[in-house]
Every structure is written in C-alpha cells, then in structure tokens.
Design a protein around this motif. Structure first.
Motif, PDB file in Angstrom:
ATOM      1  N   LEU A  15       0.846  -1.385   0.081  1.00 42.59           N
ATOM      2  CA  LEU A  15      -0.049   0.113   0.043  1.00 42.59           C
ATOM      3  C   LEU A  15       0.967   1.257  -0.218  1.00 42.59           C
ATOM      4  O   LEU A  15       0.383   2.198  -0.569  1.00 42.59           O
ATOM      5  N   ALA A  16       1.790   1.144   0.815  1.00 43.37           N
ATOM      6  CA  ALA A  16       2.983   2.274   0.735  1.00 43.37           C
ATOM      7  C   ALA A  16       3.313   2.545  -0.697  1.00 43.37           C
ATOM      8  O   ALA A  16       3.530   3.671  -1.072  1.00 43.37           O
ATOM      9  N   GLU A  17       3.701   1.558  -1.242  1.00 42.35           N
ATOM     10  CA  GLU A  17       4.329   1.706  -2.895  1.00 42.35           C
ATOM     11  C   GLU A  17       3.038   2.215  -3.701  1.00 42.35           C
ATOM     12  O   GLU A  17       3.344   2.988  -4.696  1.00 42.35           O
ATOM     13  N   ARG A  18       1.844   2.022  -3.323  1.00 40.48           N
ATOM     14  CA  ARG A  18       0.661   2.781  -4.119  1.00 40.48           C
ATOM     15  C   ARG A  18       0.459   4.291  -3.771  1.00 40.48           C
ATOM     16  O   ARG A  18      -0.478   4.902  -4.270  1.00 40.48           O
ATOM     17  N   GLY A  19       1.007   4.639  -2.590  1.00 41.90           N
ATOM     18  CA  GLY A  19       0.951   6.290  -2.347  1.00 41.90           C
ATOM     19  C   GLY A  19      -0.062   6.329  -1.297  1.00 41.90           C
ATOM     20  O   GLY A  19      -0.424   7.184  -0.783  1.00 41.90           O
ATOM     21  N   GLU A  20      -0.659   5.272  -0.698  1.00 37.22           N
ATOM     22  CA  GLU A  20      -1.470   5.379   0.418  1.00 37.22           C
ATOM     23  C   GLU A  20      -0.941   5.611   1.723  1.00 37.22           C
ATOM     24  O   GLU A  20       0.273   5.274   1.838  1.00 37.22           O
ATOM     25  N   THR A  21      -1.743   6.144   2.762  1.00 39.20           N
ATOM     26  CA  THR A  21      -1.136   6.380   3.890  1.00 39.20           C
ATOM     27  C   THR A  21      -1.294   5.089   4.844  1.00 39.20           C
ATOM     28  O   THR A  21      -2.193   4.423   4.754  1.00 39.20           O
ATOM     29  N   VAL A  22      -0.077   4.883   5.192  1.00 38.81           N
ATOM     30  CA  VAL A  22       0.249   3.723   6.157  1.00 38.81           C
ATOM     31  C   VAL A  22       0.735   4.250   7.548  1.00 38.81           C
ATOM     32  O   VAL A  22       1.510   4.852   7.719  1.00 38.81           O
ATOM     33  N   SER A  23       0.063   3.999   8.734  1.00 40.53           N
ATOM     34  CA  SER A  23       0.391   4.401  10.026  1.00 40.53           C
ATOM     35  C   SER A  23       0.498   3.190  10.990  1.00 40.53           C
ATOM     36  O   SER A  23       0.029   2.078  10.697  1.00 40.53           O
ATOM     37  N   THR A  24       0.740   3.644  12.185  1.00 38.28           N
ATOM     38  CA  THR A  24       0.786   2.429  13.312  1.00 38.28           C
ATOM     39  C   THR A  24       0.193   3.259  14.469  1.00 38.28           C
ATOM     40  O   THR A  24       0.447   4.349  14.890  1.00 38.28           O
ATOM     41  N   VAL A  25      -0.340   2.157  15.347  1.00 38.13           N
ATOM     42  CA  VAL A  25      -0.704   2.469  16.847  1.00 38.13           C
ATOM     43  C   VAL A  25       0.530   1.631  17.721  1.00 38.13           C
ATOM     44  O   VAL A  25      -0.069   0.286  17.725  1.00 38.13           O
ATOM     45  N   PRO A  26       1.566   2.164  17.996  1.00 38.26           N
ATOM     46  CA  PRO A  26       2.432   1.095  18.752  1.00 38.26           C
ATOM     47  C   PRO A  26       2.156   0.613  20.100  1.00 38.26           C
ATOM     48  O   PRO A  26       1.072   1.265  20.507  1.00 38.26           O
ATOM     49  N   GLY A  27       2.650  -0.367  20.514  1.00 43.19           N
ATOM     50  CA  GLY A  27       2.239  -0.936  21.836  1.00 43.19           C
ATOM     51  C   GLY A  27       2.913  -2.310  22.166  1.00 43.19           C
ATOM     52  O   GLY A  27       4.153  -2.529  21.863  1.00 43.19           O
ATOM     53  N   PRO A  28       2.201  -3.212  22.751  1.00 42.22           N
ATOM     54  CA  PRO A  28       3.000  -4.440  23.028  1.00 42.22           C
ATOM     55  C   PRO A  28       3.679  -4.984  21.890  1.00 42.22           C
ATOM     56  O   PRO A  28       3.230  -5.055  20.724  1.00 42.22           O
ATOM     57  N   SER A  29       4.792  -5.582  22.460  1.00 45.80           N
ATOM     58  CA  SER A  29       5.523  -6.299  21.316  1.00 45.80           C
ATOM     59  C   SER A  29       6.544  -7.443  22.249  1.00 45.80           C
ATOM     60  O   SER A  29       7.212  -7.071  23.418  1.00 45.80           O
ATOM     61  N   SER A  30       6.500  -8.680  21.771  1.00 44.88           N
ATOM     62  CA  SER A  30       7.063  -9.843  22.747  1.00 44.88           C
ATOM     63  C   SER A  30       8.655  -9.519  22.576  1.00 44.88           C
ATOM     64  O   SER A  30       9.556  -9.835  23.275  1.00 44.88           O
ATOM     65  N   VAL A  31       9.113  -9.097  21.051  1.00 44.63           N
ATOM     66  CA  VAL A  31      10.241  -8.812  20.996  1.00 44.63           C
ATOM     67  C   VAL A  31      10.989  -7.865  22.006  1.00 44.63           C
ATOM     68  O   VAL A  31      11.989  -8.112  22.339  1.00 44.63           O
ATOM     69  N   LEU A  32      10.430  -6.637  21.783  1.00 48.55           N
ATOM     70  CA  LEU A  32      11.259  -5.604  22.536  1.00 48.55           C
ATOM     71  C   LEU A  32      10.708  -5.809  24.119  1.00 48.55           C
ATOM     72  O   LEU A  32      11.592  -5.526  24.826  1.00 48.55           O
ATOM     73  N   GLY A  33       9.875  -6.539  24.610  1.00 49.82           N
ATOM     74  CA  GLY A  33       9.554  -6.717  25.880  1.00 49.82           C
ATOM     75  C   GLY A  33      10.727  -7.661  26.437  1.00 49.82           C
ATOM     76  O   GLY A  33      11.141  -7.509  27.563  1.00 49.82           O
ATOM     77  N   ALA A  34      11.062  -8.531  25.615  1.00 46.13           N
ATOM     78  CA  ALA A  34      12.050  -9.675  26.024  1.00 46.13           C
ATOM     79  C   ALA A  34      13.291  -9.025  25.922  1.00 46.13           C
ATOM     80  O   ALA A  34      14.044  -9.257  26.953  1.00 46.13           O
ATOM     81  N   LEU A  35      13.727  -8.203  25.026  1.00 49.99           N
ATOM     82  CA  LEU A  35      14.966  -7.510  24.972  1.00 49.99           C
ATOM     83  C   LEU A  35      15.197  -6.658  26.223  1.00 49.99           C
ATOM     84  O   LEU A  35      16.222  -6.529  26.750  1.00 49.99           O
ATOM     85  N   VAL A  36      14.299  -5.976  26.597  1.00 43.14           N
ATOM     86  CA  VAL A  36      14.427  -4.820  27.798  1.00 43.14           C
ATOM     87  C   VAL A  36      14.579  -5.443  29.076  1.00 43.14           C
ATOM     88  O   VAL A  36      15.074  -4.898  29.913  1.00 43.14           O
TER      89      VAL A  36
END
Length: 299
Positions: free
Chosen positions: A110-131
């Motif tokens: 979708l980003a390649e097509r010029g559409e808006t792509v956004s995020t609502v960040p939050g929980p992540s097992s990757v970052l949680g385990a890392l920290v």
C-alpha cells in the motif's frame, strides 16, 4: 483543503497477554475502523468483545481474516477500501503486526501505491523480552523463528552466533530445549535470557550462560510463548604484528608489481587494521627484500 475523506491502513499493536496493555488509542481505532484485518477472527472477536467493542458495522461484520496464506489474495480488497477512503486496521493474534506476523508485506504494497500507512504502537514480545533480558539493547537483530531443520537452520544459527549484536529469537515451547542445545554447542558460555509468558500470570525470565540454559530446559515441559534473547559474539581481537606482516608479505608475493600503498590498502581492508600499520610493514618487507637482493648480487 478538500473535504474528501482520506483512507489509511493502520497497524495496531494488541496485548500479548495482559488485556490492560491495549492503549486507549488502539481501542478507538479498533472501535471506529471500517475494516479490521486479523490473523484469527475468533481471537480478535473475543478481544473486541472484552473491550466492549462490537465487530459489526453499517455494512455488516467488520472482521476480515488476514494471515500468511492469504495476505497476497487480500491485497486488492484492502487496497480498494483504503483508496475509497476507508480506515483499515490490521492486528495479529498478539503483539505488533509485521514482526514475524502478517502485516508488513501488505503495508509495503500500500505504501508503494502512495496510500497512507500508520501505526498504533504498543505491546511487542520482541521488545519486551529484549528490555528485561539484561543484555545490550543498543544494537540488536530480530531473527524471528529459525528454520526447523536442515542446512538452512544450521546456516542461520552459525550466522546468529557470529553476530556481535544481541539477537532475539522466537521459539515454540516444544522446540526450546533443542534450540538451546544447538546454540550451546556453538558457545556454551554465551549469555542468554529465556523469556516466557510475558505480561501473563506465569511470566518467567531465566538468565545465564547457554550451557546452563540447555541443561535447565532439557527436560522441562513448557507452555506459552517463548522468546530467546542471545548475547552477541565478542568482537574479534585486532590483528597482531605477525598477522599483518604475513598478510603484507603474501600480497606482495601475489602481485610483485604492486607498490606499498596499494598493498597497504588491501591488507588494511581485509584485516580491519589502520592503513599506516600495513604501509609501514610493506616498506619494511620491501626494504628487506631489496637489501637481500643487493647482497646476493655482490661477487
């Protein structure tokens, strides 16, 4: 400004265990999105219900399955919705979409097509385990799930153990013991954190050397989500004088016409040493060779 509504794709992080980790903004997006793409509609329907959010909308059910086997097939439907002004939320079963879960490929298209792509960040097992691992987090890589067997698995493990960065590996509970054993065989003293059931009632963080971890988990029957955080390899020791000397000597022998500066550039690049060290070694070797040639020419 036009009053035309602009569509968007929103990657929404959802709880990895504790429902209290769903942010107010994530709840608002899931409550108002025209379409919610999810790995398992049953799990997402249960999450929405627990949050007091209805899965229905003016056009009917708002949930659309989106997983590893149908992500490409869903592209045109999702793209058409966003192009038409809809807000499409994407969630995985738990955590942040796109991190070893569906969503990243769709977002890229979708980003390649010029559409808006956004995020609502939050929980992540990757970052949680890392920290919580206690290991360096300034430079790290995410390996995701390792191949289950064969030469590709051996190649990935070898590359992981040679990496100087902290590595994060996701693993199924039934394969943790085998994976720890293979990693320990490569370097039993390397530090590791075995992180299990983050944010849940039986959360566990085990820290220690890989050899001890392989022993501790060899006979344990694990349940739940497991993340392995592995310390990086030690930086290689700088090349000594003998190693630089031998590399310069070999380079001069391979190309007798090369000058000291050319040889110094090659050796400095290959050994990762200062160019001046290699250049001085080249001068010494060249001078010694010239002196020997002069001596042998006297009769």
């Amino acid at each position: 400004m036009s009053g035309e509504r602009r569509g968007q794709l929103v990657l929404v992080a959802t709880p990895i265990g504790n429902l209290g980790d769903l942010s107010p903004r994530a709840r608002d997006v899931l409550a108002t999105a025209d379409l919610v793409c999810c790995e398992d509609t049953r799990r997402t329907r249960a999450l929405l219900s627990a949050m007091g959010i209805t899965a229905s909308g003016p056009g009917g059910d708002r949930l659309l399955s989106l997983h590893g086997h149908n992500e490409a097939a869903r592209l045109e439907r999702v793209a058409a919705a966003v192009a038409g002004g809809a807000t499409v939320a994407v969630v995985s079963d738990a955590g942040t979409p796109g991190i070893s879960d569906p969503g990243a490929w769709l977002a890229a298209r979708l980003a390649e097509r010029g559409e808006t792509v956004s995020t609502v960040p939050g929980p992540s097992s990757v970052l949680g385990a890392l920290v919580v691992s206690g290991l360096p987090a300034d430079r790290f890589c995410v390996e995701g799930f390792l191949p289950r067997k064969g030469p590709e698995r051996r190649r990935r493990i070898a590359a992981l153990m040679a990496d100087e960065r902290t590595s994060v590996v996701l693993e199924a509970p039934g394969r943790v013991a085998a994976t720890l054993g293979e990693l320990a065989a490569a370097d039993e003293r390397r530090p590791v954190a075995v992180v299990r059931e983050l944010t849940k009632l039986h959360e566990e963080v085990w820290r220690g050397p890989l050899g001890d971890a392989a022993t501790a988990f060899a006979s344990r029957q694990l349940r739940g989500e497991v993340v392995l955080v592995i310390g990086g390899a030690s930086a290689p020791a700088p090349a000594g004088e003998a190693e630089v000397h031998e590399a310069v000597r070999a380079a001069l022998a391979d190309d007798p016409s090369a000058g000291p500066r050319q040889v110094a550039d090659r050796v400095a690049t290959s050994l990762g040493v200062p160019r001046r060290r290699a250049y001085e070694a080249a001068l010494r070797i060249r001078a010694s060779a010239d002196g020997q040639a002069g001596t042998s020419g006297q009769g």
